[in-house]
Every structure is written in C-alpha cells, then in structure tokens.
Design a protein around this motif. Structure first.
Motif, short mmCIF file in Angstrom:
data_model
loop_
_atom_site.label_atom_id
_atom_site.label_comp_id
_atom_site.label_asym_id
_atom_site.label_seq_id
_atom_site.Cartn_x
_atom_site.Cartn_y
_atom_site.Cartn_z
N ARG A 155 44.84 4.60 -35.37
CA ARG A 155 44.52 4.06 -34.05
C ARG A 155 45.39 4.68 -32.97
NH1 ARG A 155 42.51 -1.76 -33.69
NH2 ARG A 155 41.49 -2.20 -35.68
N TRP A 156 46.69 4.85 -33.27
CA TRP A 156 47.61 5.44 -32.31
C TRP A 156 47.34 6.94 -32.15
CZ3 TRP A 156 50.23 4.41 -28.28
CH2 TRP A 156 51.37 5.12 -27.90
N ALA A 157 47.07 7.63 -33.25
CA ALA A 157 46.81 9.07 -33.19
C ALA A 157 45.53 9.37 -32.41
CB ALA A 157 46.70 9.63 -34.61
N TYR A 158 44.63 8.40 -32.33
CA TYR A 158 43.40 8.58 -31.56
C TYR A 158 43.70 8.89 -30.09
CZ TYR A 158 38.92 7.44 -29.36
OH TYR A 158 37.76 7.48 -28.63
N LEU A 159 44.90 8.49 -29.63
CA LEU A 159 45.30 8.72 -28.25
C LEU A 159 46.03 10.05 -28.06
CD1 LEU A 159 46.55 5.13 -27.33
CD2 LEU A 159 44.31 6.13 -26.89
N ASP A 160 46.05 10.90 -29.08
CA ASP A 160 46.76 12.17 -28.97
C ASP A 160 46.24 13.02 -27.82
OD1 ASP A 160 48.54 11.72 -30.99
OD2 ASP A 160 47.49 12.92 -32.49
N HIS A 161 44.97 12.86 -27.45
CA HIS A 161 44.42 13.65 -26.35
C HIS A 161 45.12 13.34 -25.03
CE1 HIS A 161 42.19 9.86 -26.02
NE2 HIS A 161 41.95 10.17 -24.77
N LEU A 162 45.72 12.14 -24.92
CA LEU A 162 46.45 11.79 -23.71
C LEU A 162 47.81 12.46 -23.64
CD1 LEU A 162 45.68 7.95 -23.54
CD2 LEU A 162 44.50 9.82 -22.35
N ARG A 163 48.32 12.87 -24.80
CA ARG A 163 49.63 13.51 -24.85
C ARG A 163 49.52 15.03 -24.79
NH1 ARG A 163 50.30 8.70 -27.97
NH2 ARG A 163 49.11 9.52 -29.73
N ALA A 164 48.32 15.56 -24.94
CA ALA A 164 48.14 17.01 -25.02
C ALA A 164 48.33 17.68 -23.66
CB ALA A 164 46.73 17.32 -25.54
N PRO A 165 48.85 18.92 -23.64
CA PRO A 165 48.92 19.67 -22.39
C PRO A 165 47.51 19.85 -21.82
CG PRO A 165 50.22 20.73 -24.11
CD PRO A 165 49.42 19.66 -24.79
N GLY A 166 47.40 19.70 -20.54
CA GLY A 166 46.09 19.87 -19.90
C GLY A 166 45.23 18.63 -19.89
N ALA A 167 45.74 17.52 -20.42
CA ALA A 167 44.95 16.30 -20.43
C ALA A 167 44.56 15.87 -19.01
CB ALA A 167 45.73 15.18 -21.10
N GLU A 168 45.44 16.15 -18.06
CA GLU A 168 45.16 15.77 -16.67
C GLU A 168 43.87 16.43 -16.18
OE1 GLU A 168 49.71 15.75 -17.09
OE2 GLU A 168 47.98 16.84 -17.90
N ARG A 169 43.70 17.72 -16.45
CA ARG A 169 42.51 18.43 -15.97
C ARG A 169 41.25 17.84 -16.57
NH1 ARG A 169 46.01 22.65 -16.99
NH2 ARG A 169 44.95 23.14 -18.96
N GLU A 170 41.29 17.55 -17.86
CA GLU A 170 40.11 17.01 -18.51
C GLU A 170 39.75 15.63 -17.96
OE1 GLU A 170 40.29 17.04 -22.72
OE2 GLU A 170 40.98 19.12 -22.85
N LEU A 171 40.74 14.80 -17.73
CA LEU A 171 40.47 13.45 -17.26
C LEU A 171 39.96 13.42 -15.83
CD1 LEU A 171 43.59 11.64 -18.79
CD2 LEU A 171 41.20 11.33 -19.49
N LEU A 172 40.39 14.37 -15.01
CA LEU A 172 39.99 14.39 -13.60
C LEU A 172 38.77 15.25 -13.33
CD1 LEU A 172 43.51 14.57 -11.87
CD2 LEU A 172 42.00 12.58 -12.07
N ALA A 173 38.29 15.98 -14.33
CA ALA A 173 37.13 16.86 -14.14
C ALA A 173 35.87 16.03 -13.87
CB ALA A 173 36.93 17.73 -15.37
N HIS A 174 34.94 16.65 -13.15
CA HIS A 174 33.63 16.04 -12.88
C HIS A 174 33.76 14.66 -12.25
CE1 HIS A 174 32.17 19.35 -15.30
NE2 HIS A 174 32.86 18.91 -16.34
N GLY A 175 34.56 14.61 -11.18
CA GLY A 175 34.73 13.35 -10.48
C GLY A 175 35.47 12.30 -11.28
N ALA A 176 36.39 12.77 -12.15
CA ALA A 176 37.19 11.87 -13.00
C ALA A 176 36.30 11.03 -13.92
CB ALA A 176 38.09 10.98 -12.16
N ALA A 177 35.21 11.64 -14.40
CA ALA A 177 34.25 10.91 -15.24
C ALA A 177 34.90 10.36 -16.50
CB ALA A 177 33.08 11.81 -15.60
N ARG A 178 35.72 11.19 -17.16
CA ARG A 178 36.33 10.73 -18.41
C ARG A 178 37.39 9.66 -18.14
NH1 ARG A 178 38.82 14.66 -23.20
NH2 ARG A 178 39.24 12.98 -24.68
#
Length: 286
Positions: A155-178
């Motif tokens: 369950r905790w490892a599922y959040l690894d995408h939040l710790r990854a470099p570049g997570a900011e770009r992915e989360l804010l892309a396309h009007g912060a859809a993600r």
C-alpha cells in the motif's frame, strides 16, 4: 468570487505566525480566551480542509487555529528534502504554540499532519492536553507494519510515483488532471480547485511531495501518553486495517479507535459532521 475568498469568509481570521523556521500562514476562529485547539492539515491540502471544524469549535467556545504546514506556507518552504522530516514538523507545533502564547493546547492532525501530531504529543505531553489523530496511525505502528506486513508495504509502495523525480510535471500536466483525480468526488469542486491553485504556485508541489521523499519511517518513535482518539476511514487505501488497529500499542493514555464506514483518506472532508462530532466529544471528555 475567488476560490480562496469563498472558502475563507468573514468568520475565519487570517493569521501570520512568525517562528524560528519562518512565517506560517494560518486561519483561526473562536474567542481568544477559549480553550486552545491546533489543527494540522493533510497531504495536498491546507488549512482550508478544517473550515467545518474551525467553525464548529468556535461555536462551542474554543479558540481554534489551523496553520498551513511547512512547504504549504510560502514563508516556511525549505529547499532541501531533509527539511520535511517529521521531526521538523513536530518542532513547528511547539514553536507555533509558543508564538500564539499557548502553554497548553489540544492537538488535531490529519494524514501527514497527524504523523507530525503523534510525534509532537509524545515529545510534549505536558503541553498537549489531548490528541485527535485522523487517517495516519502512530508512526511507530506504521514503521513496524512496513517491516513486517507485506500488504501494508505494498500500500505504501503504491505511492512511489509521488517520490519519483519529475512527479511534479506529471501531476500538473494537462491542467493538473492527475492531481485533481486524487480527491474523491464528495469533496466540493471549489475546494479542490483551491488546493490545485495553491499547489500550482512555484515550488509548492515540490514542497508537498518532499514530505513523501523525506520520510521513510525508519526512525525510533515514542508512545503517546495523552488522551487520544484515532479516526480512520475503512476505505483508506494507504493504511491497512491491521496497521490502524495496531496503533493501540503505541498509546499509554486513555485511547479510543473509531473506524468510519464508507470513508476514505480525506476523513475531515468526506465525513465532516462525523469528524466534528468525534472531535467535540473527545475534547469534552478531557
């Protein structure tokens, strides 16, 4: 009317709290002479998540203050990841109380705010009258579960995408859809928009993600001796039922655990009335 204006109406007072770490933005409600309550928000949110509880506490005569935590307050935004370790956030609690002139106070925390509150309550039992923790278990219980329970580790490892470099770009892309998709539909659109706008400010999302990057729950932790109530949503995808229940092993004072049916991670907003009722009941009992 802007999202910020709609959330913070005339009955909530804006504060700026200057500490050794920097200046925290905060909102407050209730009479200055009332019993003191400090509320710490969760991940990706800010003091706005406590609007319902702030108003309810004020109506019952409490003086309630909810700060934007480090990283969420622009005046307390360390550049280094290490600046977001829970120990720093726990020290912020004491410094904020000092600046407010509060010798004793009740402490409330949700998610990362709860993790910091557990540590602060363990360190300062003569100052923290009661603790109400929401969603996040005691860090010691969580640390043990990560070492021994593969289900909790997944369950905790599922959040690894939040710790990854570049997570900011992915989360804010396309009007912060993600980023927008991270909140349940039960939370009002205007509030989600407020959160997204705040996190879209320069440096804000990196600071929010640094809480995940800085804390791996490998430290040693102390039990909490003050009266404690722990609220956990049964639909929480991060904390397993076993981990939530094991928190009882880390409280030596009076303790009550409440599992809320049909509620996920964002308990104070998904179950505003239930959260508020538990908070007021806990305060009245102690």
């Amino acid at each position: 009317m802007s999202s910020r204006s709609a959330l913070f109406e005339a009955d909530l007072t804006r504060l700026r709290i200057r500490t050794g770490a920097g200046t925290f933005d905060a909102v407050a409600a209730g009479p200055a002479a009332g019993r003191k309550v400090l509320l710490l928000h969760g991940a990706s949110e800010c003091a706005a998540e406590w609007c319902h509880q702030l108003r309810a506490l004020a109506a019952h005569g409490y003086r309630a203050v909810a700060p934007d935590l480090r990283g969420y307050s622009p005046g307390v935004r360390p550049r280094l990841v290490d600046g977001y370790r829970l120990g720093h956030a726990a020290r912020d609690v004491a410094e904020i109380a000092d600046e407010l002139g509060w010798r004793r106070f009740d402490l409330v925390g949700h998610d990362w705010g709860a993790s910091a509150a557990w540590i602060a309550a363990a360190r300062c039992p003569l100052r923290v009258r009661t603790l109400t923790a929401v969603s996040a278990p005691h860090p010691g219980a969580f640390a043990h579960a990560l070492r021994t329970d593969p289900g909790q580790w997944r369950r905790w490892a599922y959040l690894d995408h939040l710790r990854a470099p570049g997570a900011e770009r992915e989360l804010l892309a396309h009007g912060a859809a993600r980023l927008r998709a991270g909140w349940p539909e039960s939370i009002p659109h205007e509030r989600v928009t407020h959160y997204v706008r705040r996190l879209s400010e320069p440096g804000a999302l990196t600071a929010a993600l640094n809480w995940y990057r800085a804390n791996d729950f490998t430290e040693s932790y102390q039990p909490v001796p003050v009266p404690t109530r722990f609220l956990w949503g049964e639909d929480d995808g991060v904390v397993s039922p076993e981990t939530a229940r094991s928190t009882a092993d880390w409280v030596t004072g009076p303790y009550r655990f409440e599992a809320l049916a049909g509620v996920g991670r964002f308990v104070p907003e998904e179950a505003e009335e239930e959260t508020t009722a538990h908070l007021l009941d806990h305060l009245a009992a102690h």
